[in-house]
Design a protein around this motif. Structure first.
Motif, PDB file in Angstrom:
ATOM      1  N   LYS A   7       0.834  -1.200   0.000  1.00  0.00           N
ATOM      2  CA  LYS A   7       0.000   0.000   0.000  1.00  0.00           C
ATOM      3  C   LYS A   7       0.872   1.255   0.000  1.00  0.00           C
ATOM      4  O   LYS A   7       1.643   1.476   0.935  1.00  0.00           O
ATOM      5  CB  LYS A   7      -0.935   0.013   1.219  1.00  0.00           C
ATOM      6  CG  LYS A   7      -2.027  -1.054   1.160  1.00  0.00           C
ATOM      7  CD  LYS A   7      -2.991  -0.893   2.330  1.00  0.00           C
ATOM      8  CE  LYS A   7      -4.106  -1.931   2.267  1.00  0.00           C
ATOM      9  NZ  LYS A   7      -5.056  -1.672   1.182  1.00  0.00           N
ATOM     10  N   GLY A   8       0.745   2.048  -1.063  1.00  0.00           N
ATOM     11  CA  GLY A   8       1.388   3.358  -1.092  1.00  0.00           C
ATOM     12  C   GLY A   8       0.494   4.337  -0.368  1.00  0.00           C
ATOM     13  O   GLY A   8      -0.608   4.657  -0.839  1.00  0.00           O
ATOM     14  N   VAL A   9       0.934   4.818   0.774  1.00  0.00           N
ATOM     15  CA  VAL A   9       0.075   5.633   1.644  1.00  0.00           C
ATOM     16  C   VAL A   9       0.552   7.082   1.668  1.00  0.00           C
ATOM     17  O   VAL A   9       1.661   7.382   2.113  1.00  0.00           O
ATOM     18  CB  VAL A   9       0.053   5.052   3.073  1.00  0.00           C
ATOM     19  CG1 VAL A   9      -0.769   5.939   3.996  1.00  0.00           C
ATOM     20  CG2 VAL A   9      -0.511   3.636   3.060  1.00  0.00           C
ATOM     21  N   LEU A 105       5.469   4.467   2.908  1.00  0.00           N
ATOM     22  CA  LEU A 105       5.182   5.844   3.299  1.00  0.00           C
ATOM     23  C   LEU A 105       5.534   6.791   2.155  1.00  0.00           C
ATOM     24  O   LEU A 105       6.648   6.768   1.636  1.00  0.00           O
ATOM     25  CB  LEU A 105       5.994   6.219   4.542  1.00  0.00           C
ATOM     26  CG  LEU A 105       5.851   5.294   5.753  1.00  0.00           C
ATOM     27  CD1 LEU A 105       6.782   5.753   6.872  1.00  0.00           C
ATOM     28  CD2 LEU A 105       4.401   5.253   6.240  1.00  0.00           C
ATOM     29  N   CYS A 106       4.571   7.629   1.784  1.00  0.00           N
ATOM     30  CA  CYS A 106       4.764   8.536   0.648  1.00  0.00           C
ATOM     31  C   CYS A 106       4.455   9.970   1.067  1.00  0.00           C
ATOM     32  O   CYS A 106       3.320  10.272   1.466  1.00  0.00           O
ATOM     33  CB  CYS A 106       3.849   8.151  -0.511  1.00  0.00           C
ATOM     34  SG  CYS A 106       3.967   6.424  -1.015  1.00  0.00           S
ATOM     35  N   GLU A 107       5.425  10.847   0.961  1.00  0.00           N
ATOM     36  CA  GLU A 107       5.174  12.254   1.257  1.00  0.00           C
ATOM     37  C   GLU A 107       4.178  12.818   0.251  1.00  0.00           C
ATOM     38  O   GLU A 107       4.202  12.478  -0.925  1.00  0.00           O
ATOM     39  CB  GLU A 107       6.486  13.033   1.197  1.00  0.00           C
ATOM     40  CG  GLU A 107       7.511  12.575   2.213  1.00  0.00           C
ATOM     41  CD  GLU A 107       8.904  13.077   1.891  1.00  0.00           C
ATOM     42  OE1 GLU A 107       9.035  14.267   1.566  1.00  0.00           O
ATOM     43  OE2 GLU A 107       9.852  12.269   1.930  1.00  0.00           O
ATOM     44  N   GLY A 108       3.288  13.684   0.726  1.00  0.00           N
ATOM     45  CA  GLY A 108       2.292  14.260  -0.167  1.00  0.00           C
ATOM     46  C   GLY A 108       1.332  13.207  -0.665  1.00  0.00           C
ATOM     47  O   GLY A 108       0.766  12.430   0.102  1.00  0.00           O
ATOM     48  N   ASP A 109       1.151  13.141  -1.990  1.00  0.00           N
ATOM     49  CA  ASP A 109       0.280  12.168  -2.627  1.00  0.00           C
ATOM     50  C   ASP A 109       1.135  11.197  -3.433  1.00  0.00           C
ATOM     51  O   ASP A 109       2.018  11.627  -4.179  1.00  0.00           O
ATOM     52  CB  ASP A 109      -0.716  12.867  -3.549  1.00  0.00           C
ATOM     53  CG  ASP A 109      -1.669  11.884  -4.209  1.00  0.00           C
ATOM     54  OD1 ASP A 109      -2.773  11.712  -3.674  1.00  0.00           O
ATOM     55  OD2 ASP A 109      -1.311  11.283  -5.239  1.00  0.00           O
ATOM     56  N   PRO A 110       0.908   9.879  -3.308  1.00  0.00           N
ATOM     57  CA  PRO A 110       1.762   8.899  -3.976  1.00  0.00           C
ATOM     58  C   PRO A 110       1.824   9.039  -5.493  1.00  0.00           C
ATOM     59  O   PRO A 110       2.817   8.649  -6.113  1.00  0.00           O
ATOM     60  CB  PRO A 110       1.127   7.555  -3.592  1.00  0.00           C
ATOM     61  CG  PRO A 110       0.406   7.833  -2.315  1.00  0.00           C
ATOM     62  CD  PRO A 110      -0.099   9.231  -2.446  1.00  0.00           C
ATOM     63  N   PRO A 128      -0.504  -7.732  -5.083  1.00  0.00           N
ATOM     64  CA  PRO A 128      -1.603  -6.776  -4.881  1.00  0.00           C
ATOM     65  C   PRO A 128      -1.040  -5.402  -4.484  1.00  0.00           C
ATOM     66  O   PRO A 128      -0.160  -5.318  -3.622  1.00  0.00           O
ATOM     67  CB  PRO A 128      -2.406  -7.395  -3.736  1.00  0.00           C
ATOM     68  CG  PRO A 128      -1.985  -8.829  -3.673  1.00  0.00           C
ATOM     69  CD  PRO A 128      -0.573  -8.866  -4.133  1.00  0.00           C
ATOM     70  N   VAL A 129      -1.522  -4.354  -5.118  1.00  0.00           N
ATOM     71  CA  VAL A 129      -1.063  -2.994  -4.836  1.00  0.00           C
ATOM     72  C   VAL A 129      -2.265  -2.085  -4.661  1.00  0.00           C
ATOM     73  O   VAL A 129      -3.240  -2.178  -5.409  1.00  0.00           O
ATOM     74  CB  VAL A 129      -0.169  -2.447  -5.970  1.00  0.00           C
ATOM     75  CG1 VAL A 129       0.460  -1.113  -5.555  1.00  0.00           C
ATOM     76  CG2 VAL A 129       0.909  -3.431  -6.365  1.00  0.00           C
ATOM     77  N   ASP A 130      -2.197  -1.211  -3.677  1.00  0.00           N
ATOM     78  CA  ASP A 130      -3.267  -0.251  -3.420  1.00  0.00           C
ATOM     79  C   ASP A 130      -2.624   1.104  -3.129  1.00  0.00           C
ATOM     80  O   ASP A 130      -1.471   1.176  -2.704  1.00  0.00           O
ATOM     81  CB  ASP A 130      -4.108  -0.715  -2.223  1.00  0.00           C
ATOM     82  CG  ASP A 130      -5.438   0.015  -2.136  1.00  0.00           C
ATOM     83  OD1 ASP A 130      -5.802   0.718  -3.104  1.00  0.00           O
ATOM     84  OD2 ASP A 130      -6.108  -0.098  -1.097  1.00  0.00           O
ATOM     85  N   VAL A 131      -3.375   2.164  -3.366  1.00  0.00           N
ATOM     86  CA  VAL A 131      -2.854   3.522  -3.161  1.00  0.00           C
ATOM     87  C   VAL A 131      -3.840   4.328  -2.332  1.00  0.00           C
ATOM     88  O   VAL A 131      -5.045   4.326  -2.598  1.00  0.00           O
ATOM     89  CB  VAL A 131      -2.602   4.236  -4.509  1.00  0.00           C
ATOM     90  CG1 VAL A 131      -2.125   5.667  -4.282  1.00  0.00           C
ATOM     91  CG2 VAL A 131      -1.575   3.466  -5.339  1.00  0.00           C
ATOM     92  N   VAL A 132      -3.326   5.016  -1.322  1.00  0.00           N
ATOM     93  CA  VAL A 132      -4.130   5.896  -0.482  1.00  0.00           C
ATOM     94  C   VAL A 132      -3.696   7.333  -0.764  1.00  0.00           C
ATOM     95  O   VAL A 132      -2.561   7.709  -0.488  1.00  0.00           O
ATOM     96  CB  VAL A 132      -3.936   5.573   1.013  1.00  0.00           C
ATOM     97  CG1 VAL A 132      -4.757   6.529   1.872  1.00  0.00           C
ATOM     98  CG2 VAL A 132      -4.325   4.131   1.306  1.00  0.00           C
ATOM     99  N   PRO A 133      -4.559   8.167  -1.342  1.00  0.00           N
ATOM    100  CA  PRO A 133      -4.172   9.525  -1.687  1.00  0.00           C
ATOM    101  C   PRO A 133      -3.893  10.386  -0.468  1.00  0.00           C
ATOM    102  O   PRO A 133      -4.330  10.073   0.645  1.00  0.00           O
ATOM    103  CB  PRO A 133      -5.382  10.054  -2.469  1.00  0.00           C
ATOM    104  CG  PRO A 133      -6.536   9.238  -1.974  1.00  0.00           C
ATOM    105  CD  PRO A 133      -5.966   7.876  -1.670  1.00  0.00           C
ATOM    106  N   GLY A 134      -3.169  11.459  -0.697  1.00  0.00           N
ATOM    107  CA  GLY A 134      -2.850  12.381   0.387  1.00  0.00           C
ATOM    108  C   GLY A 134      -2.914  13.829  -0.077  1.00  0.00           C
ATOM    109  O   GLY A 134      -2.899  14.105  -1.283  1.00  0.00           O
TER     110      GLY A 134
END
Length: 241
Positions: A7-9, A105-110, A128-134
């Motif tokens: 998960k890219g968060v 952990l992704c600074e800002g938005d992945p 499996p890959v998922d992305v959580v926007p920021g």
């Protein structure tokens, strides 16, 4: 997170209370986390989540082989980073294959100029890959100025100061509202382009947006050097009721 999902968060601009509820939940519950950092540094993404992690969390620090040591148009730059991303992906796939989920952990938005994108495209079809926007840093920056960035039909352009000066000038002339990122050593070039476009007086410099040491000043009052976390912007003044 027990199904081996990566998960890219998105962490947002730099403070914990601007993270999403979902990001906070995933980070607190993570058994494995990964994050990018410069060699010899803790890493900004890792610093943001200080105090949120389980005491038993397994950490994977992904250290860039190069940042600004060689020009980005040098063939070695892409070769080094490509090999680095492949190595990171191999480590993440191995963790995933063992049945562990990983929060990257992704600074800002992945998906907004982030390093995670280079992992994402390599991980697809493999695990499996998922992305959580920021919240993006630029959103925090224009909010820090206390004025809307766009009105009505304004066109917003996001430009990199790394562009050749002629291209940068052209982008500045054609847009209503402007955000310029990746300034660093390109500050003098950016100033020349803004002046040539007749928009230097409209520009604002925001350093460390939404962080404790946030600074907001007209660009004309800024010094000759800016920190890494700096954004220059110009507000739009479009149609209003």
């Amino acid at each position: 997170m027990s199904n081996g999902c990566i998960k890219g968060v998105g962490l947002g601009p730099g403070c914990q209370d601007l993270m999403s509820v979902r990001a906070d939940r995933l980070i607190r519950g993570a058994t494995h986390i990964a994050y990018f950092r410069k060699k010899g540094k803790k890493g900004h993404a890792r610093s943001i989540v200080e105090g949120l992690l389980s005491e038993h969390v397994v950490e994977l620090a992904m250290e860039y082989p190069v940042t600004t040591e060689i020009p980005f148009d040098d063939p070695r730059y892409n070769a080094l980073l490509s090999a680095f991303y492949e190595q990171c992906v191999a480590q993440l796939v191995e963790i995933s294959a063992a049945g562990h989920g990983v929060v990257v952990l992704c600074e800002g938005d992945p998906f907004f100029y982030g390093s995670f994108m280079h992992l994402y495209t390599r991980l697809l079809e493999r695990v499996p890959v998922d992305v959580v926007p920021g919240i993006t840093g630029m959103s925090a920056a224009w909010t820090a100025t206390g004025a809307p960035i766009t009105w009505g039909d304004d066109v917003l352009t996001v430009a990199m100061a790394t562009l050749p000066e002629a291209q940068l000038l052209n982008r500045i002339r054609q847009t209503d509202a402007l955000v310029v990122m990746k300034i660093g050593r390109h500050l003098a070039k950016l100033r020349r382009a803004l002046k040539a476009a007749g928009r230097e007086e409209d520009a604002w410099l925001i350093e460390y947006a939404a962080m404790e040491n946030q600074r907001v000043v007209p660009l004309t009052e800024a010094g000759d050097r800016v920190p890494y976390f700096s954004i220059v912007l110009i507000h739009g003044h479009g149609r209003r009721p």
